[in-house]
Design a protein around this motif. Structure first.
Motif, PDB file in Angstrom:
ATOM      1  N   THR A  50       4.081   3.337  -4.713  1.00 48.17           N
ATOM      2  CA  THR A  50       3.212   2.836  -3.204  1.00 48.17           C
ATOM      3  C   THR A  50       4.795   1.902  -2.362  1.00 48.17           C
ATOM      4  N   SER A 287     -11.220  -1.359   3.361  1.00 47.55           N
ATOM      5  CA  SER A 287     -10.128  -1.185   2.341  1.00 47.55           C
ATOM      6  C   SER A 287     -10.729  -2.654   1.934  1.00 47.55           C
ATOM      7  N   ALA A 340      -4.184   4.469  -0.777  1.00 45.66           N
ATOM      8  CA  ALA A 340      -4.402   6.132  -0.743  1.00 45.66           C
ATOM      9  C   ALA A 340      -5.701   6.191   0.481  1.00 45.66           C
ATOM     10  N   TYR A 341      -6.654   5.501  -0.228  1.00 40.41           N
ATOM     11  CA  TYR A 341      -8.137   6.155   0.439  1.00 40.41           C
ATOM     12  C   TYR A 341      -8.314   5.499   1.758  1.00 40.41           C
ATOM     13  N   GLN A 344      -4.206   5.734   6.326  1.00 39.57           N
ATOM     14  CA  GLN A 344      -4.082   7.326   6.595  1.00 39.57           C
ATOM     15  C   GLN A 344      -2.657   7.740   6.084  1.00 39.57           C
ATOM     16  N   ARG A 347      -2.041   7.390   2.468  1.00 42.28           N
ATOM     17  CA  ARG A 347      -2.347   8.910   1.964  1.00 42.28           C
ATOM     18  C   ARG A 347      -1.509  10.178   2.475  1.00 42.28           C
ATOM     19  N   LYS A 348      -1.304  10.393   3.289  1.00 45.58           N
ATOM     20  CA  LYS A 348      -0.494  11.992   3.767  1.00 45.58           C
ATOM     21  C   LYS A 348       1.334  11.137   2.973  1.00 45.58           C
ATOM     22  N   ILE A 351      -0.026  12.926  -0.570  1.00 41.82           N
ATOM     23  CA  ILE A 351      -0.439  14.386  -0.888  1.00 41.82           C
ATOM     24  C   ILE A 351       0.881  14.187  -1.109  1.00 41.82           C
TER      25      ILE A 351
END
Length: 371
Positions: A50, A287, A340-341, A344, A347-348, A351
């Motif tokens: 993070t 969130s 991440a959830y 975006q 999360r990108k 991944i």
């Protein structure tokens, strides 16, 4: 002779019981140790990732994400300091091998980090409310510098609530309440102090978070209703012109059709921008709501158990209390998944990191096989 036989039988029974106890201990310690190790590794890797993503992606360097990264730093330190040392204490059946002075230093660090996580949750909720109330002025008033100042103040507050009592309680009272080989705060069994700090640390923050998030929810609902209400067709609007949220302010017979077309396109663009803003605010509120729910679910049981123990030492099972303590810390491992959830961009990057790791491992394996 009979006495020797009796002694041998007793010795054998005792030896078997000790072996059974040792076997039971291993059966408990091995899975417990593996579980604790997984929680620690996930907390460290997730929060390191993070922080790395924040510094890598310039578009993430907003005031809100500065608070998120501060929370990630807090959780990272919990994973690097609080959890490993307490894992030794837990697996050694509540035996602290690091001494009196390090116990105090450890308690200061742990309590400060845990309280900082609570304070940051309140700051995050206030930030989302200010975004809704200030609108376009938010970016000018809530700058990154302001965010850094708030974070600095939050760390001072987190340090001052518990640290003086942790450091000096036994000095002031002249009594060491910890048994030899144990490590706990000296005020653990003082009901008045524990109750007061529990209210300050959990009760008041939970009420504040609930109220702030309720206000945020109602504000977003009001904006959504307003967006739906203003989409009415003007009475004198010329045919072929689509209704927009602002078209009702202009009479249908005023000016040429071209002027209406230009105004319609402009109003449609404003509507699209407003819709995107509402969607973004709604997602941010969801969130934040998830973070608050996880906070409440992991903190409330531990806080309640702490209050009960301060009033009745034997009313809470030691193993249950240890479980609740570790449950509180699991929040540090869960938060990166929530980032991440809900984001975006986070999360990108997450991944991409794991895909690159898999790709590197595959290339290394293929190279080794060819060699």
């Amino acid at each position: 002779m009979m006495a020797n036989i009796s002694m041998n039988l007793t010795s054998n029974v005792t030896s078997e019981e000790e072996d059974d106890d040792e076997l039971f201990g291993l059966r408990t310690i091995i899975p417990l140790g593996i579980t604790i190790a997984i929680v620690i590794i996930v907390a460290i890797v997730g929060n390191l990732l993070t922080i790395a993503v924040f510094f890598k992606d310039r578009k993430l360097r907003t005031a809100y994400n500065i608070y998120i990264v501060n929370l990630a730093v807090t959780d990272l330190l919990l994973g690097c300091i609080s959890m490993p040392f307490y894992a030794v204490y837990t697996l050694r059946t509540h035996l602290w091998p690091f001494g009196y002075h390090f116990c105090k230093a450890y308690m200061v660090i742990d309590f400060t980090l845990c309280l900082e996580a609570v304070v940051v949750m309140i700051i995050l909720s206030l930030d989302r409310l200010l975004l809704l109330k200030l609108g376009p002025q938010y970016m000018y008033k809530e700058t990154n510098t302001v965010a850094c100042v708030k974070i600095a103040i939050s760390w001072v507050i987190s340090f001052l609530l518990y640290s003086p009592a942790i450091i000096g309680w036994d000095i002031w009272t002249g009594e060491d309440t910890n048994a030899p080989g144990d490590c706990d705060v000296q005020f653990a069994y003082d009901f008045s102090f524990t109750m007061s700090t529990a209210v300050i640390e959990f009760g008041i923050p939970f009420i504040c978070l609930s109220v702030l998030n309720l206000i945020i929810y109602l504000e977003i609902r009001k904006r959504i209703r307003h967006k739906d209400d203003v989409k009415v067709i003007p009475k004198n609007q010329p045919p072929g012109i689509q209704a927009t949220s602002s078209s009702a302010n202009y009479p249908g017979n005023d000016g040429p059709r071209q002027q209406y077309a230009g105004e319609s396109a402009s109003n449609k663009a404003m509507d699209a921008k407003r819709i995107r803003s509402i969607r973004s605010q709604t997602k941010a509120a969801k969130s934040l709501g998830l973070l608050v729910i996880v906070f409440a679910a992991t903190w409330a049981p531990y806080t309640i158990a702490t209050i009960i123990i301060s009033a009745c030492e034997t009313c809470v099972n030691d193993d249950l209390y240890e479980f609740l303590n570790w449950l509180l810390w699991t929040k540090a491992a869960l938060n990166p998944f929530l980032y991440a959830y809900n984001s975006q961009r986070f999360r990108k990057h997450f991944i991409a990191f794991f895909l690159c790791s898999k790709k590197r491992n595959r290339i290394h394996t293929e190279t080794t096989m060819r060699t």
